[in-house]
Design an enzyme around this catalytic site. Sequence first.
Site, PDB file in Angstrom:
ATOM      1  N   ASP A 124      42.347  47.557  42.905  1.00  0.00           N
ATOM      2  CA  ASP A 124      41.796  48.420  41.855  1.00  0.00           C
ATOM      3  C   ASP A 124      41.370  49.759  42.453  1.00  0.00           C
ATOM      4  O   ASP A 124      40.970  50.673  41.734  1.00  0.00           O
ATOM      5  CB  ASP A 124      40.652  47.746  41.097  1.00  0.00           C
ATOM      6  CG  ASP A 124      39.469  47.355  41.965  1.00  0.00           C
ATOM      7  OD1 ASP A 124      39.504  47.610  43.174  1.00  0.00           O
ATOM      8  OD2 ASP A 124      38.496  46.791  41.414  1.00  0.00           O
ATOM      9  N   SER A 125      41.524  49.887  43.793  1.00  0.00           N
ATOM     10  CA  SER A 125      41.418  51.189  44.456  1.00  0.00           C
ATOM     11  C   SER A 125      42.450  52.151  43.881  1.00  0.00           C
ATOM     12  O   SER A 125      42.368  53.369  44.091  1.00  0.00           O
ATOM     13  CB  SER A 125      41.632  51.027  45.962  1.00  0.00           C
ATOM     14  OG  SER A 125      42.777  50.224  46.218  1.00  0.00           O
ATOM     15  N   ASP A 174      44.499  42.624  42.011  1.00  0.00           N
ATOM     16  CA  ASP A 174      43.046  42.797  42.041  1.00  0.00           C
ATOM     17  C   ASP A 174      42.499  42.802  40.609  1.00  0.00           C
ATOM     18  O   ASP A 174      42.872  43.663  39.805  1.00  0.00           O
ATOM     19  CB  ASP A 174      42.727  44.133  42.717  1.00  0.00           C
ATOM     20  CG  ASP A 174      41.395  44.138  43.428  1.00  0.00           C
ATOM     21  OD1 ASP A 174      40.634  43.163  43.298  1.00  0.00           O
ATOM     22  OD2 ASP A 174      41.122  45.135  44.121  1.00  0.00           O
ATOM     23  N   LYS A 180      42.631  38.568  43.238  1.00  0.00           N
ATOM     24  CA  LYS A 180      41.411  38.777  44.014  1.00  0.00           C
ATOM     25  C   LYS A 180      40.289  39.166  43.072  1.00  0.00           C
ATOM     26  O   LYS A 180      40.497  39.945  42.142  1.00  0.00           O
ATOM     27  CB  LYS A 180      41.593  39.862  45.076  1.00  0.00           C
ATOM     28  CG  LYS A 180      40.329  40.087  45.932  1.00  0.00           C
ATOM     29  CD  LYS A 180      40.539  41.151  46.992  1.00  0.00           C
ATOM     30  CE  LYS A 180      40.515  42.556  46.430  1.00  0.00           C
ATOM     31  NZ  LYS A 180      39.176  42.934  45.857  1.00  0.00           N
ATOM     32  N   GLU A 190      35.757  39.953  43.014  1.00  0.00           N
ATOM     33  CA  GLU A 190      34.579  40.251  43.818  1.00  0.00           C
ATOM     34  C   GLU A 190      33.416  39.329  43.475  1.00  0.00           C
ATOM     35  O   GLU A 190      33.249  38.936  42.321  1.00  0.00           O
ATOM     36  CB  GLU A 190      34.157  41.711  43.605  1.00  0.00           C
ATOM     37  CG  GLU A 190      35.207  42.723  44.027  1.00  0.00           C
ATOM     38  CD  GLU A 190      34.762  44.167  43.799  1.00  0.00           C
ATOM     39  OE1 GLU A 190      33.586  44.383  43.444  1.00  0.00           O
ATOM     40  OE2 GLU A 190      35.594  45.080  43.980  1.00  0.00           O
ATOM     41  N   GLU A 198      34.248  43.206  53.424  1.00  0.00           N
ATOM     42  CA  GLU A 198      34.274  44.670  53.477  1.00  0.00           C
ATOM     43  C   GLU A 198      32.930  45.240  53.911  1.00  0.00           C
ATOM     44  O   GLU A 198      31.888  44.916  53.347  1.00  0.00           O
ATOM     45  CB  GLU A 198      34.660  45.251  52.106  1.00  0.00           C
ATOM     46  CG  GLU A 198      34.702  46.770  52.101  1.00  0.00           C
ATOM     47  CD  GLU A 198      35.335  47.367  50.851  1.00  0.00           C
ATOM     48  OE1 GLU A 198      35.363  48.611  50.761  1.00  0.00           O
ATOM     49  OE2 GLU A 198      35.793  46.603  49.982  1.00  0.00           O
TER      50      GLU A 198
END
Length: 224
Positions: free
Chosen positions: A54-55, A93, A122, A124, A191
Amino acid sequence: VSTSAATTARKKVTTLTYRQKKERGEIITMLTAYDYPTALAMDKAGVDSILVGDSLGMVVLGYENTLPVTMEEMLYHTKLVVGAAQRSLVIGDMPFLSYQVSQEEALRNAGRFIQAGAHAVKLEGGAAVADRVSAIVKIGVPVMGHLGMTPQSVHQYGGYKVQGKGKDRAQQLLEDAQALEAAGAVGIVLEAIPAGLAKTVTEALTIPTIGIGAGPHCDGQVLV
Protein backbone atom coordinates in the site's frame (compact mmCIF):
# COMPACT_ATOMS: atom_id res chain seq x y z
CA VAL A 1 24.16 -23.45 -16.04
CA SER A 2 22.79 -26.96 -16.51
CA THR A 3 19.18 -27.53 -17.47
CA SER A 4 18.39 -29.06 -14.07
CA ALA A 5 20.03 -26.13 -12.25
CA ALA A 6 18.11 -23.65 -14.37
CA THR A 7 14.86 -25.48 -13.64
CA THR A 8 15.58 -25.44 -9.90
CA ALA A 9 16.44 -21.74 -10.03
CA ARG A 10 13.10 -21.02 -11.70
CA LYS A 11 11.02 -23.19 -9.39
CA LYS A 12 7.88 -21.41 -8.21
CA VAL A 13 8.24 -19.84 -4.77
CA THR A 14 5.46 -20.75 -2.34
CA THR A 15 4.75 -20.10 1.31
CA LEU A 16 6.32 -23.50 2.00
CA THR A 17 9.53 -22.17 0.45
CA TYR A 18 9.60 -19.51 3.16
CA ARG A 19 9.70 -22.03 6.00
CA GLN A 20 12.23 -24.21 4.17
CA LYS A 21 14.53 -21.24 3.65
CA LYS A 22 14.35 -20.32 7.33
CA GLU A 23 15.18 -23.91 8.29
CA ARG A 24 18.18 -23.90 5.93
CA GLY A 25 19.33 -20.45 7.05
CA GLU A 26 18.85 -19.00 3.56
CA ILE A 27 17.88 -15.33 3.26
CA ILE A 28 14.45 -14.59 1.78
CA THR A 29 14.35 -11.73 -0.71
CA MET A 30 11.39 -9.39 -1.16
CA LEU A 31 10.86 -6.20 -3.13
CA THR A 32 7.82 -4.04 -3.79
CA ALA A 33 6.39 -3.56 -7.26
CA TYR A 34 3.26 -1.91 -8.59
CA ASP A 35 3.42 -2.50 -12.36
CA TYR A 36 4.14 -5.13 -15.00
CA PRO A 37 7.63 -4.12 -16.24
CA THR A 38 9.07 -3.67 -12.74
CA ALA A 39 7.64 -6.99 -11.57
CA LEU A 40 8.93 -8.70 -14.71
CA ALA A 41 12.47 -7.50 -14.04
CA MET A 42 12.27 -8.62 -10.41
CA ASP A 43 10.87 -12.03 -11.33
CA LYS A 44 13.56 -12.64 -13.93
CA ALA A 45 16.22 -11.58 -11.40
CA GLY A 46 15.03 -14.34 -9.09
CA VAL A 47 13.46 -12.31 -6.28
CA ASP A 48 11.63 -14.71 -3.96
CA SER A 49 8.60 -12.55 -3.32
CA ILE A 50 7.02 -9.37 -4.62
CA LEU A 51 4.93 -7.24 -2.29
CA VAL A 52 2.29 -5.09 -3.92
CA GLY A 53 2.46 -2.66 -1.02
CA ASP A 54 0.00 0.00 0.00
CA SER A 55 3.17 2.11 -0.22
CA LEU A 56 1.68 2.42 -3.70
CA GLY A 57 -0.08 5.48 -2.29
CA MET A 58 3.13 7.44 -1.81
CA VAL A 59 5.40 5.81 -4.42
CA VAL A 60 2.99 5.86 -7.37
CA LEU A 61 -0.16 7.81 -6.56
CA GLY A 62 1.40 10.81 -4.81
CA TYR A 63 -0.54 10.55 -1.54
CA GLU A 64 0.92 11.86 1.72
CA ASN A 65 0.67 8.42 3.35
CA THR A 66 -0.89 4.98 2.81
CA LEU A 67 -4.26 5.77 4.41
CA PRO A 68 -6.18 6.95 1.29
CA VAL A 69 -5.31 3.81 -0.72
CA THR A 70 -8.42 1.81 -1.70
CA MET A 71 -9.04 -1.85 -2.39
CA GLU A 72 -9.79 -1.02 -6.02
CA GLU A 73 -6.39 0.62 -6.44
CA MET A 74 -4.64 -2.29 -4.74
CA LEU A 75 -6.43 -4.90 -6.85
CA TYR A 76 -5.66 -3.09 -10.10
CA HIS A 77 -1.94 -2.94 -9.37
CA THR A 78 -1.91 -6.49 -8.03
CA LYS A 79 -3.24 -7.74 -11.37
CA LEU A 80 -0.42 -5.90 -13.18
CA VAL A 81 2.24 -7.51 -11.01
CA VAL A 82 0.69 -10.99 -11.17
CA GLY A 83 0.79 -10.84 -14.95
CA ALA A 84 4.59 -10.67 -14.80
CA ALA A 85 5.40 -12.94 -11.87
CA GLN A 86 6.06 -16.45 -13.12
CA ARG A 87 8.30 -17.50 -10.20
CA SER A 88 7.98 -14.93 -7.41
CA LEU A 89 5.38 -15.21 -4.65
CA VAL A 90 3.03 -12.22 -4.94
CA ILE A 91 1.67 -10.71 -1.73
CA GLY A 92 -1.19 -8.21 -1.76
CA ASP A 93 -1.13 -5.57 0.96
CA MET A 94 -4.54 -5.11 2.57
CA PRO A 95 -5.20 -1.35 2.75
CA PHE A 96 -6.63 0.69 5.62
CA LEU A 97 -10.22 -0.29 6.53
CA SER A 98 -10.17 -3.40 4.34
CA TYR A 99 -9.88 -5.73 7.37
CA GLN A 100 -10.34 -3.65 10.53
CA VAL A 101 -14.12 -3.08 10.42
CA SER A 102 -15.29 -6.69 10.61
CA GLN A 103 -14.16 -10.26 10.13
CA GLU A 104 -16.61 -10.61 7.25
CA GLU A 105 -15.04 -7.69 5.38
CA ALA A 106 -11.57 -9.03 6.11
CA LEU A 107 -12.48 -12.40 4.59
CA ARG A 108 -14.13 -10.88 1.54
CA ASN A 109 -11.26 -8.52 0.80
CA ALA A 110 -8.60 -11.18 1.34
CA GLY A 111 -10.53 -13.34 -1.11
CA ARG A 112 -10.63 -10.52 -3.64
CA PHE A 113 -6.81 -10.36 -3.59
CA ILE A 114 -6.63 -14.08 -4.33
CA GLN A 115 -9.15 -13.67 -7.15
CA ALA A 116 -6.89 -10.94 -8.55
CA GLY A 117 -4.06 -13.48 -8.66
CA ALA A 118 -2.16 -12.80 -5.43
CA HIS A 119 -0.76 -15.80 -3.58
CA ALA A 120 -1.01 -14.27 -0.09
CA VAL A 121 -2.09 -11.11 1.71
CA LYS A 122 -0.38 -8.90 4.29
CA LEU A 123 -2.03 -6.98 7.11
CA GLU A 124 -0.78 -4.81 9.94
CA GLY A 125 -1.14 -5.44 13.68
CA GLY A 126 -0.52 -8.04 16.33
CA ALA A 127 -2.78 -9.76 18.85
CA ALA A 128 -5.58 -7.29 18.06
CA VAL A 129 -5.91 -8.70 14.53
CA ALA A 130 -5.04 -12.33 15.32
CA ASP A 131 -8.69 -13.32 14.93
CA ARG A 132 -8.70 -11.81 11.43
CA VAL A 133 -5.51 -13.67 10.54
CA SER A 134 -6.92 -16.96 11.83
CA ALA A 135 -10.20 -16.52 9.94
CA ILE A 136 -8.44 -15.65 6.67
CA VAL A 137 -6.07 -18.61 7.01
CA LYS A 138 -9.04 -20.92 7.61
CA ILE A 139 -10.47 -20.09 4.17
CA GLY A 140 -7.15 -21.07 2.60
CA VAL A 141 -5.50 -17.67 2.18
CA PRO A 142 -1.90 -17.34 3.44
CA VAL A 143 -1.31 -14.26 5.61
CA MET A 144 1.86 -12.25 6.19
CA GLY A 145 1.85 -10.22 9.42
CA HIS A 146 3.41 -6.78 9.92
CA LEU A 147 4.70 -5.42 13.25
CA GLY A 148 6.79 -2.52 14.47
CA MET A 149 6.33 0.73 12.59
CA THR A 150 3.04 -0.03 10.86
CA PRO A 151 2.38 2.82 8.38
CA GLN A 152 -1.41 2.68 8.70
CA SER A 153 -0.95 3.82 12.33
CA VAL A 154 1.27 6.78 11.40
CA HIS A 155 -0.98 9.34 13.12
CA GLN A 156 -0.99 7.31 16.33
CA TYR A 157 2.82 7.25 16.34
CA GLY A 158 3.11 10.94 15.51
CA GLY A 159 5.18 10.17 12.42
CA TYR A 160 7.37 7.41 11.05
CA LYS A 161 9.37 6.52 14.16
CA VAL A 162 11.25 3.47 15.41
CA GLN A 163 9.03 1.21 17.53
CA GLY A 164 9.76 -1.42 20.19
CA LYS A 165 12.06 0.74 22.29
CA GLY A 166 11.96 0.02 26.00
CA LYS A 167 11.47 -3.30 27.77
CA ASP A 168 7.66 -3.17 27.93
CA ARG A 169 7.20 -2.31 24.26
CA ALA A 170 9.73 -4.93 23.22
CA GLN A 171 7.89 -7.59 25.23
CA GLN A 172 4.57 -6.54 23.71
CA LEU A 173 5.99 -6.82 20.19
CA LEU A 174 7.33 -10.30 20.92
CA GLU A 175 3.94 -11.37 22.26
CA ASP A 176 2.24 -9.90 19.18
CA ALA A 177 4.57 -11.88 16.93
CA GLN A 178 3.81 -15.08 18.82
CA ALA A 179 0.07 -14.35 18.57
CA LEU A 180 0.37 -13.98 14.78
CA GLU A 181 2.31 -17.23 14.51
CA ALA A 182 -0.32 -19.02 16.61
CA ALA A 183 -3.03 -17.59 14.35
CA GLY A 184 -1.39 -19.20 11.32
CA ALA A 185 0.62 -16.39 9.72
CA VAL A 186 3.24 -17.61 7.23
CA GLY A 187 5.68 -14.85 8.15
CA ILE A 188 5.96 -11.42 9.71
CA VAL A 189 7.39 -8.16 8.39
CA LEU A 190 9.33 -6.34 11.12
CA GLU A 191 9.62 -2.65 10.30
CA ALA A 192 11.79 -0.06 12.05
CA ILE A 193 12.54 -1.87 15.30
CA PRO A 194 15.87 -2.26 17.14
CA ALA A 195 18.12 -4.95 15.65
CA GLY A 196 18.42 -6.76 18.97
CA LEU A 197 14.66 -7.05 19.29
CA ALA A 198 14.35 -8.27 15.71
CA LYS A 199 16.93 -10.97 16.51
CA THR A 200 14.99 -12.05 19.61
CA VAL A 201 11.71 -12.26 17.69
CA THR A 202 13.31 -14.11 14.78
CA GLU A 203 14.83 -16.72 17.07
CA ALA A 204 11.56 -17.16 18.99
CA LEU A 205 9.48 -17.99 15.90
CA THR A 206 9.34 -20.98 13.57
CA ILE A 207 7.93 -18.76 10.80
CA PRO A 208 10.27 -16.35 9.01
CA THR A 209 10.69 -12.65 9.72
CA ILE A 210 11.21 -10.13 6.92
CA GLY A 211 13.03 -7.01 8.04
CA ILE A 212 12.82 -3.45 6.80
CA GLY A 213 15.02 -1.18 8.88
CA ALA A 214 15.21 -3.90 11.54
CA GLY A 215 18.83 -4.98 11.35
CA PRO A 216 20.63 -7.97 9.80
CA HIS A 217 19.23 -10.80 11.92
CA CYS A 218 15.85 -11.31 10.21
CA ASP A 219 15.22 -14.31 7.93
CA GLY A 220 14.70 -12.01 4.97
CA GLN A 221 14.74 -8.39 3.87
CA VAL A 222 12.25 -6.23 1.99
CA LEU A 223 12.88 -2.90 0.29
CA VAL A 224 10.37 -0.42 -1.09
